[in-house]
Design an enzyme around this catalytic site. Structure first.
Site, PDB file in Angstrom:
ATOM      1  N   ASN A 252       0.811  -1.232   0.000  1.00  0.00           N
ATOM      2  CA  ASN A 252       0.000   0.000   0.000  1.00  0.00           C
ATOM      3  C   ASN A 252       0.837   1.273   0.000  1.00  0.00           C
ATOM      4  O   ASN A 252       0.476   2.261  -0.641  1.00  0.00           O
ATOM      5  CB  ASN A 252      -0.996  -0.020   1.167  1.00  0.00           C
ATOM      6  CG  ASN A 252      -0.316  -0.049   2.501  1.00  0.00           C
ATOM      7  OD1 ASN A 252       0.753  -0.621   2.661  1.00  0.00           O
ATOM      8  ND2 ASN A 252      -0.923   0.573   3.487  1.00  0.00           N
TER       9      ASN A 252
ATOM     10  N   GLU B 184       3.576  -5.325  12.308  1.00  0.00           N
ATOM     11  CA  GLU B 184       2.672  -4.175  12.112  1.00  0.00           C
ATOM     12  C   GLU B 184       1.552  -4.668  11.214  1.00  0.00           C
ATOM     13  O   GLU B 184       1.775  -4.886  10.021  1.00  0.00           O
ATOM     14  CB  GLU B 184       3.422  -3.021  11.430  1.00  0.00           C
ATOM     15  CG  GLU B 184       4.636  -2.509  12.180  1.00  0.00           C
ATOM     16  CD  GLU B 184       4.251  -1.724  13.421  1.00  0.00           C
ATOM     17  OE1 GLU B 184       3.069  -1.362  13.563  1.00  0.00           O
ATOM     18  OE2 GLU B 184       5.140  -1.499  14.256  1.00  0.00           O
TER      19      GLU B 184
ATOM     20  N   CYS C 164      -3.253   1.620   6.336  1.00  0.00           N
ATOM     21  CA  CYS C 164      -3.663   0.876   7.534  1.00  0.00           C
ATOM     22  C   CYS C 164      -4.231   1.817   8.599  1.00  0.00           C
ATOM     23  O   CYS C 164      -4.925   1.374   9.512  1.00  0.00           O
ATOM     24  CB  CYS C 164      -2.484   0.097   8.088  1.00  0.00           C
ATOM     25  SG  CYS C 164      -1.038   1.136   8.332  1.00  0.00           S
TER      26      CYS C 164
ATOM     27  N   GLU D 170       7.633   0.312  16.170  1.00  0.00           N
ATOM     28  CA  GLU D 170       8.703   0.864  15.356  1.00  0.00           C
ATOM     29  C   GLU D 170       8.726   2.364  15.592  1.00  0.00           C
ATOM     30  O   GLU D 170       7.958   2.884  16.381  1.00  0.00           O
ATOM     31  CB  GLU D 170       8.454   0.529  13.876  1.00  0.00           C
ATOM     32  CG  GLU D 170       8.486  -0.979  13.633  1.00  0.00           C
ATOM     33  CD  GLU D 170       8.321  -1.391  12.177  1.00  0.00           C
ATOM     34  OE1 GLU D 170       7.892  -0.548  11.360  1.00  0.00           O
ATOM     35  OE2 GLU D 170       8.616  -2.546  11.867  1.00  0.00           O
TER      36      GLU D 170
HETATM   37  P1  NDP Z   1       0.091  -9.309   3.177  1.00  0.00           P
HETATM   38  O1  NDP Z   1       0.105  -9.789   4.569  1.00  0.00           O
HETATM   39  O2  NDP Z   1      -0.673 -10.097   2.182  1.00  0.00           O
HETATM   40  O3  NDP Z   1       1.566  -9.190   2.605  1.00  0.00           O
HETATM   41  C1  NDP Z   1       2.577  -8.443   3.245  1.00  0.00           C
HETATM   42  C2  NDP Z   1       3.925  -8.981   2.805  1.00  0.00           C
HETATM   43  O4  NDP Z   1       4.093 -10.295   3.323  1.00  0.00           O
HETATM   44  C3  NDP Z   1       4.070  -9.100   1.296  1.00  0.00           C
HETATM   45  O5  NDP Z   1       5.391  -8.804   0.935  1.00  0.00           O
HETATM   46  C4  NDP Z   1       3.715 -10.546   1.072  1.00  0.00           C
HETATM   47  O6  NDP Z   1       4.185 -11.035  -0.155  1.00  0.00           O
HETATM   48  C5  NDP Z   1       4.394 -11.189   2.260  1.00  0.00           C
HETATM   49  N1  NDP Z   1       3.911 -12.514   2.604  1.00  0.00           N
HETATM   50  C6  NDP Z   1       2.764 -13.139   2.218  1.00  0.00           C
HETATM   51  N2  NDP Z   1       2.711 -14.392   2.735  1.00  0.00           N
HETATM   52  C7  NDP Z   1       3.835 -14.556   3.480  1.00  0.00           C
HETATM   53  C8  NDP Z   1       4.349 -15.631   4.278  1.00  0.00           C
HETATM   54  N3  NDP Z   1       3.704 -16.788   4.416  1.00  0.00           N
HETATM   55  N4  NDP Z   1       5.516 -15.434   4.919  1.00  0.00           N
HETATM   56  C9  NDP Z   1       6.188 -14.273   4.821  1.00  0.00           C
HETATM   57  N5  NDP Z   1       5.760 -13.231   4.051  1.00  0.00           N
HETATM   58  C10 NDP Z   1       4.597 -13.366   3.399  1.00  0.00           C
HETATM   59  O7  NDP Z   1      -0.396  -7.802   3.240  1.00  0.00           O
HETATM   60  P2  NDP Z   1      -0.714  -6.859   2.016  1.00  0.00           P
HETATM   61  O8  NDP Z   1       0.503  -6.718   1.168  1.00  0.00           O
HETATM   62  O9  NDP Z   1      -1.997  -7.302   1.414  1.00  0.00           O
HETATM   63  O10 NDP Z   1      -0.908  -5.452   2.763  1.00  0.00           O
HETATM   64  C11 NDP Z   1      -2.115  -5.039   3.285  1.00  0.00           C
HETATM   65  C12 NDP Z   1      -2.166  -5.294   4.772  1.00  0.00           C
HETATM   66  O11 NDP Z   1      -1.076  -4.643   5.404  1.00  0.00           O
HETATM   67  C13 NDP Z   1      -3.408  -4.720   5.417  1.00  0.00           C
HETATM   68  O12 NDP Z   1      -3.926  -5.662   6.320  1.00  0.00           O
HETATM   69  C14 NDP Z   1      -2.901  -3.503   6.146  1.00  0.00           C
HETATM   70  O13 NDP Z   1      -3.686  -3.120   7.230  1.00  0.00           O
HETATM   71  C15 NDP Z   1      -1.544  -3.939   6.553  1.00  0.00           C
HETATM   72  N6  NDP Z   1      -0.698  -2.802   6.836  1.00  0.00           N
HETATM   73  C16 NDP Z   1      -0.345  -2.531   8.137  1.00  0.00           C
HETATM   74  C17 NDP Z   1       0.402  -1.412   8.441  1.00  0.00           C
HETATM   75  C18 NDP Z   1       0.839  -1.121   9.844  1.00  0.00           C
HETATM   76  O14 NDP Z   1       1.742  -0.304  10.010  1.00  0.00           O
HETATM   77  N7  NDP Z   1       0.269  -1.743  10.848  1.00  0.00           N
HETATM   78  C19 NDP Z   1       0.818  -0.474   7.398  1.00  0.00           C
HETATM   79  C20 NDP Z   1       0.411  -0.855   6.081  1.00  0.00           C
HETATM   80  C21 NDP Z   1      -0.323  -1.983   5.819  1.00  0.00           C
HETATM   81  P3  NDP Z   1       3.182 -11.053  -1.436  1.00  0.00           P
HETATM   82  O15 NDP Z   1       2.932  -9.629  -1.782  1.00  0.00           O
HETATM   83  O16 NDP Z   1       3.916 -11.761  -2.464  1.00  0.00           O
HETATM   84  O17 NDP Z   1       1.950 -11.762  -0.987  1.00  0.00           O
END
Ligand code: NDP
Length: 481
Positions: free
Chosen positions: A150, A248, A282, A461
């Site tokens: 995002n 996070e 988020c 963080e």
């Molecule tokens: P995901 O959890 O789908 O993916 C996050 C990252 O993790 C990506 O690089 C993804 O790769 C990777 N990933 C997926 N599966 C695994 C696994 N089994 N082991 C290790 N890494 C893995 O999140 P999104 O990318 O869809 O992001 C949206 C989410 O992030 C929302 O829920 C949002 O709220 C949260 N978010 C939280 C923030 C915070 O600061 N708390 C800030 C921004 C977003 P791939 O893309 O290839 O699936």
């Protein structure tokens, strides 16, 4: 078409498998480049490079680490337009937003931690004339950093910068959906003279690359930002290996509007906190609770402003909303709109896909959507939608709205609008959230702790908290007599 490369041991390299994944431009729905479909072998190679670089980098004077990082910050600033356009094409967000928020913040992350490390100090505990304890803070080794789509470069650098500033080497994975600016960053790191192996970027799927980083026995620390479900999976893998983890995760943040608020400001800022980045931040306030006495007034004013928000070509400076990140994500968001209808909600604005003309006709656009008439505890109001969809709910009392606000599994951020000083402090204290904004939204001081409670995450963080996370404290006790 461009093939993105991994950045391993200071070089841009193809994945060992030589396989690639299609990279889509969400604004057009067309493939525009290819992403390495890396796997465990590439993660192993990156980890070996990081391990080899660690002994030297960890003892490189912090002034020198800082100097290189400041150079990277400078190069990000110099490439602002190029990076902003790349971020927009990869993610669908308006170029204006990437130029104003994402890319400057990526430069700030490097700048902030490059200078922060020069001021980071550890503790001393004196036992009168008996002994002195001091805390040595040493880098952990190889840090695994995994980030979402995002705010691609913004969140990627938010992890990498404190990790390398404090002397760690890094194996990082950007989201496979938005890899381009991380790739461009690797070029800038080479240009800045970052020693080889200090930062390694492996592109590819989460279930392959992300999972291999989480499970790697020589990566003792994982910093992850992403969805709650993925965070739980990483914790499941990392916990038995006793890795340090910072998670996070998702949010379903309340935006509470009391009748004594600065009305104009509340409406104006609520437009941003609802729909900035197509609602894919988020920290967006997706549940808007409005005190009953101003409910109709707020609703009418808000809806009339929402209807003026232009959804369009992300490169057009008039567009306030661009495309959402992928077809799958668009379908997920629209399925929640259908769910909201089934749950008895009334769509006051939007609620549908927007079809643009010409080259954008296959893009993933959704009209900013406002829904009312839902119970606080229905699925639409409890589950993270992560799109341009908000709900309006009236409330009568402070107790009632606190119960609504705290009713979800999440606890990332909250927004409160009131001119009452005492109420502001009282409510802030009672909200289940890691961050509470009073009469503002997304105002960030990078020194402050950042993170969530409940299913929104573990750890903090930001500021020196990040250095605490990326270093191991060791107490040394010296007897004086
Ligand atoms: P995901 O959890 O789908 O993916 C996050 C990252 O993790 C990506 O690089 C993804 O790769 C990777 N990933 C997926 N599966 C695994 C696994 N089994 N082991 C290790 N890494 C893995 O999140 P999104 O990318 O869809 O992001 C949206 C989410 O992030 C929302 O829920 C949002 O709220 C949260 N978010 C939280 C923030 C915070 O600061 N708390 C800030 C921004 C977003 P791939 O893309 O290839 O699936």
């Amino acid at each position: 078409m461009q093939k993105i490369k991994n950045y391993i041991n200071g070089e841009l390299v193809a994945p060992i498998s030589n396989l690639y994944i299609d990279n889509y431009n969400p604004a057009t729905g067309k493939v525009y480049s290819f992403i390495p479909d890396s796997d465990e072998q590439d993660v192993n190679r990156a980890t070996e490079a990081a391990l080899a670089a660690f002994p030297k980098w960890s003892v490189t004077p912090k002034e020198e680490r800082s100097r290189i990082m400041l150079k990277i910050a400078e190069l990000i600033e110099k490439n602002l337009d190029r990076l902003a356009i790349a971020e927009s094409i990869d993610n669908g967000k308006p170029v204006s937003l990437a130029r104003m928020i994402d890319i400057p913040r990526a430069a700030s992350n490097f700048h902030f931690y490059a200078t922060g490390i020069l001021h980071y100090a550890s503790h001393c505990h004196a036992m009168e004339d008996t002994a002195i304890n001091y805390t040595l803070r040493t880098p952990v080794g190889v840090a695994g950093c995994i980030s979402p789509w995002n705010l691609p470069l913004y969140l990627f650098t938010w992890k990498i910068a404190p990790a390398i500033a404090s002397g760690n080497c890094v194996v990082a994975k950007p989201s496979e959906i938005t890899p381009m600016t991380a790739y461009l960053l690797s070029e800038l790191c080479i240009e800045a003279g970052l020693p080889k192996g200090v930062l390694n970027i492996v592109h590819g799927y989460g279930h392959k690359v992300g999972a291999a980083i989480s499970a790697h026995p020589k990566i003792p620390l994982i910093s992850f930002t992403g969805g709650t479900k993925t965070g739980a999976e990483i914790a499941r893998v990392a916990a038995p290996m006793f890795k340090k983890i910072s998670l996070e995760l998702g949010g379903k943040n309340p935006n509470i509007i009391f009748a004594d608020c600065d009305f104009e400001n509340a409406v104006k800022t609520t437009l941003h906190s609802s729909f900035a980045n197509q609602g894919q931040i988020c920290l967006c306030g997706s549940r808007i609770f409005i005190e009953r006495s101003i409910y109709e007034k707020f609703k009418n004013e808000f809806i009339s402003k929402v209807k003026t928000l232009k959804v369009g070509n992300p490169a057009d400076s008039e567009s306030r909303l661009g495309a959402v990140v992928s077809k799958a994500h668009m379908e997920k968001i629209l399925s929640y709109v259908e769910l909201a209808k089934q749950e008895g909600g009334t769509i006051l604005s939007g609620g549908h896909q927007v079809k643009l003309d010409g080259e954008f006709s296959e893009g993933y656009y959704i009209a900013p959507t406002v829904i009312e008439g839902l119970a606080y505890n229905c699925r639409t109001n409890q589950e993270e939608i992560f799109g341009p969809v908000v709900t309006l709910t009236p409330f009568e009392t402070e107790e009632e709205v606190l119960m609504y606000a705290n009713s979800t599994q999440y606890g990332l951020s909250a927004i409160v609008w009131t001119e009452s000083l005492t109420r502001a402090h009282r409510v802030a204290g009672m909200l289940h959230a890691g961050i509470v904004w009073i009469n503002c939204w997304l105002l960030r001081d990078l020194r402050t702790p950042f993170g969530g409670v409940k299913s929104s995450g573990v750890g903090r963080e930001g500021g020196f908290e990040a250095f605490d996370f990326f270093t191991e404290p060791k107490n040394v006790c010296i007897k004086l007599k």
